[in-house]
Design an enzyme around this catalytic site. Sequence first.
Site, PDB file in Angstrom:
ATOM      1  N   TYR A  35     -32.882   6.770   8.625  1.00  0.00           N
ATOM      2  CA  TYR A  35     -33.645   7.837   9.246  1.00  0.00           C
ATOM      3  C   TYR A  35     -33.364   7.910  10.749  1.00  0.00           C
ATOM      4  O   TYR A  35     -33.078   8.967  11.304  1.00  0.00           O
ATOM      5  CB  TYR A  35     -35.135   7.620   8.996  1.00  0.00           C
ATOM      6  CG  TYR A  35     -36.005   8.665   9.633  1.00  0.00           C
ATOM      7  CD1 TYR A  35     -36.109   9.934   9.057  1.00  0.00           C
ATOM      8  CD2 TYR A  35     -36.686   8.413  10.825  1.00  0.00           C
ATOM      9  CE1 TYR A  35     -36.889  10.914   9.650  1.00  0.00           C
ATOM     10  CE2 TYR A  35     -37.461   9.379  11.425  1.00  0.00           C
ATOM     11  CZ  TYR A  35     -37.565  10.632  10.837  1.00  0.00           C
ATOM     12  OH  TYR A  35     -38.324  11.606  11.418  1.00  0.00           O
ATOM     13  N   TYR A  37     -30.814   6.770  12.301  1.00  0.00           N
ATOM     14  CA  TYR A  37     -29.432   7.205  12.486  1.00  0.00           C
ATOM     15  C   TYR A  37     -29.334   8.736  12.382  1.00  0.00           C
ATOM     16  O   TYR A  37     -28.737   9.398  13.232  1.00  0.00           O
ATOM     17  CB  TYR A  37     -28.538   6.537  11.436  1.00  0.00           C
ATOM     18  CG  TYR A  37     -27.056   6.819  11.601  1.00  0.00           C
ATOM     19  CD1 TYR A  37     -26.258   5.980  12.364  1.00  0.00           C
ATOM     20  CD2 TYR A  37     -26.472   7.924  10.991  1.00  0.00           C
ATOM     21  CE1 TYR A  37     -24.906   6.229  12.528  1.00  0.00           C
ATOM     22  CE2 TYR A  37     -25.113   8.188  11.145  1.00  0.00           C
ATOM     23  CZ  TYR A  37     -24.334   7.331  11.912  1.00  0.00           C
ATOM     24  OH  TYR A  37     -23.001   7.594  12.066  1.00  0.00           O
ATOM     25  N   SER A  83       9.097   2.439   2.786  1.00  0.00           N
ATOM     26  CA  SER A  83       8.565   1.808   1.580  1.00  0.00           C
ATOM     27  C   SER A  83       9.225   0.437   1.488  1.00  0.00           C
ATOM     28  O   SER A  83      10.212   0.175   2.166  1.00  0.00           O
ATOM     29  CB  SER A  83       8.864   2.650   0.348  1.00  0.00           C
ATOM     30  OG  SER A  83      10.245   2.884   0.273  1.00  0.00           O
ATOM     31  N   LEU A  84       8.673  -0.431   0.664  1.00  0.00           N
ATOM     32  CA  LEU A  84       9.180  -1.800   0.617  1.00  0.00           C
ATOM     33  C   LEU A  84       9.991  -2.039  -0.641  1.00  0.00           C
ATOM     34  O   LEU A  84       9.788  -1.387  -1.662  1.00  0.00           O
ATOM     35  CB  LEU A  84       8.007  -2.791   0.638  1.00  0.00           C
ATOM     36  CG  LEU A  84       7.130  -2.774   1.898  1.00  0.00           C
ATOM     37  CD1 LEU A  84       6.014  -3.795   1.762  1.00  0.00           C
ATOM     38  CD2 LEU A  84       7.972  -3.079   3.132  1.00  0.00           C
ATOM     39  N   LYS A 114      -1.677  -5.951  -1.461  1.00  0.00           N
ATOM     40  CA  LYS A 114      -1.129  -4.601  -1.365  1.00  0.00           C
ATOM     41  C   LYS A 114      -2.149  -3.670  -1.999  1.00  0.00           C
ATOM     42  O   LYS A 114      -2.431  -3.754  -3.191  1.00  0.00           O
ATOM     43  CB  LYS A 114       0.196  -4.548  -2.116  1.00  0.00           C
ATOM     44  CG  LYS A 114       0.958  -3.261  -1.926  1.00  0.00           C
ATOM     45  CD  LYS A 114       2.355  -3.402  -2.556  1.00  0.00           C
ATOM     46  CE  LYS A 114       3.139  -2.124  -2.392  1.00  0.00           C
ATOM     47  NZ  LYS A 114       2.553  -1.000  -3.128  1.00  0.00           N
ATOM     48  N   GLU A 170      -3.947   2.081   4.597  1.00  0.00           N
ATOM     49  CA  GLU A 170      -3.989   2.571   3.226  1.00  0.00           C
ATOM     50  C   GLU A 170      -5.396   3.100   2.963  1.00  0.00           C
ATOM     51  O   GLU A 170      -6.373   2.365   3.080  1.00  0.00           O
ATOM     52  CB  GLU A 170      -3.651   1.408   2.285  1.00  0.00           C
ATOM     53  CG  GLU A 170      -3.221   1.815   0.908  1.00  0.00           C
ATOM     54  CD  GLU A 170      -1.736   2.212   0.811  1.00  0.00           C
ATOM     55  OE1 GLU A 170      -1.052   2.273   1.854  1.00  0.00           O
ATOM     56  OE2 GLU A 170      -1.295   2.483  -0.322  1.00  0.00           O
ATOM     57  N   CYS A 422     -24.375  -7.632 -42.470  1.00  0.00           N
ATOM     58  CA  CYS A 422     -24.355  -8.223 -43.805  1.00  0.00           C
ATOM     59  C   CYS A 422     -25.807  -8.302 -44.283  1.00  0.00           C
ATOM     60  O   CYS A 422     -26.685  -8.726 -43.542  1.00  0.00           O
ATOM     61  CB  CYS A 422     -23.741  -9.625 -43.745  1.00  0.00           C
ATOM     62  SG  CYS A 422     -23.868 -10.498 -45.309  1.00  0.00           S
TER      63      CYS A 422
HETATM   64 ZN    ZN Z   1     -22.045 -11.877 -45.601  1.00  0.00          ZN
END
Ligand code: ZN
Length: 661
Positions: A35, A37, A83-84, A114, A170, A422
């Site tokens: 609030y 903020y 790029s690597l 990475k 990234e 079962c």
């Molecule tokens: Zn059974």
Amino acid sequence: MNYEDTVKRAEKLRKDLNYYSYRYYVDNENDIDDYEYDMMMRELKAIEEEYPELITPDSPTRRVGGEATNMFESVAHTVKMESLQDAFSFDEIRDFDRRVKDAVTNATYVVEPKIDGLSVSLEYRDGVFVRGSTRGDGSVGEDITANLRTVRAIPLRLKTDLPFIEVRGEVYMPHSVFHKLVEEQELNEEKPFKNPRNAAAGSLRQKNPKITAKRKLDIFVFNVQQIDGHSLSNHKQSLDYLKELGFKTIPFYTEFKNIDGAIEFCKEWENKRFDLDYATDGVVIKVNPLSCQREMGFTARAPKWATAFKFPPEEMSTKLLKIENGVGKTGAVTPVAILEPVLLAGSTVSRASLHNFDEIKRLDVRIGDRVLIKKAAEIIPKVIKVVDTPEHNSLPVYEPPALCPECDAPLVTREGEVNLYCSNDLCPSVIKAKLEYWVSKDAMDIDFIGPSIIEQLFSLGLVKSPVDFYKLTMDDFLKLELVKEKSAANMYNSIQASKERPFSRFLTALSIRHVGKETADIIAGEFSSVEALMDASVETLSNIEGIGDKIAQSIYEYFHNPSNIEMIVEFKKLGLIFENNIQTRTDELAGKTFVLTGTLASMTRDEAAERIKAKGGKTSSSVSKKTSYVVAGDNPGSKLDKAQNLGVIILNEDEFLKIIG
Ligand code: ZN
């Protein structure tokens, strides 16, 4: 307020808002409530509306997103965003090491995870963020400054007014944000993003920065591309310096004197990465001294002084050979996929979970299909989808079994549940599964007795119910295959020792429907003895916090079933103690959450958790901002790193022992 004061006030608000935002998005600290903020932000906006000349490029109001654009302007990268070269095995890392040693002397390595996101360049003039761009083809990218401003972890102003710096980072979408976004997209019947990387890419290239702002992107900065006004001599130093400037730098970066350390790091992160809230697809290994980097230079496509080790894939497709149906302790029949063995995330997988028959129907899994399986650390591999093949349609649709695979009794459904059960109360599979659960770590924790011993005890008719474990004599064990005096004594003794287990363990071990370890803990904390629990009404039970009607009903029924009552009486005769020392419980640690990692010398983790609970504290399996303490024993896991990152208090064993007395 006169104009001069307004200028000062705007300056102060900008500074404070940027500071709190840094603390929140980079340090993970919440110094100020939302609030307060928001009020500061609103005040600054009001000033800027009245006096537009007071708007500065580093103003936090610029983060909410400017006007939509139709086009992104192109940006030529002065320093190419390379790029690597990839390494797919440790041998290839060693080849890289050989090439380094042939070219330069005294090179150390810096390794870092990475991040699987989108590479961007950020430029700062006199400490102010002036331009951000995509990598593009490495030489030319697109200007996405307005979108990048919305990424809260990107500082709009650095902590020093450095003349110029260009950094590379990234941008990624945290998993937690991604899951929420996809959920929302599904609700709105939009096409959901495939993965966090796509989501981050789609969000960064939004024509409307207001949408980008909502996507809660994050960034890790990992390289200095160009710098003016400060000199750096190695890569690690530059990362430390980036941190000082106020960037959220790549975490866990470490320097190693030789390649063995770097390889160990790769091995370690192959599993640890699954604990992170962002995707990593490998580990970057760079030669540390910048002088060595310069000396080695570049090939036509990539720098010679760095390599990217790629983690083995987490998903693979393979052929489904058959579906095996197992019967568990609840009587539920669960299907397991039997697969053509395949190498997945570093281990061979030949079985995977299919959850239940509804899932098989939903995925339309047929025997003979190619299926995609996924594995995450410490998680059983699971079938996630059927790969489209021309054969699929000619395969017969899978029909769930009608009879129990173990005892041929008809399978039945239970109201409100997806599983098939079962119908035979005396199904041998169910009994054996319950016996196996009885001896397991979560329950009575009986060492030396595993599934094959239980199978023999059961088929010899020696053990038909958990009660029978406590009637076994040394001679009984000697009747088993390959069992000699010593192991017979071990088994006998560990069964006897289990009589002393706490009430909560015993409740867990009973395999009462809907009562797992957590619920058993709650119940054991409420009743002083098994008799008191047996006398409890459904109402009393369901009034306990954390116990719903379904659980209460199930407990009540269990303890009113004559054969169960008889079993409890027998247990008591055999010397099992079902009393609870409730009075030793205190609330000294009420409201505190502990996370345990690594091995403690003085007790097992389970014991430590019980000691914490006895003092009213809680334990959790994952570290978050809400964690009060992380207890780190020997060989702690990545939870320790996470705790350090979040600034959670870390206790060593001695400190922990003091707290729990
Ligand atoms: Zn059974």
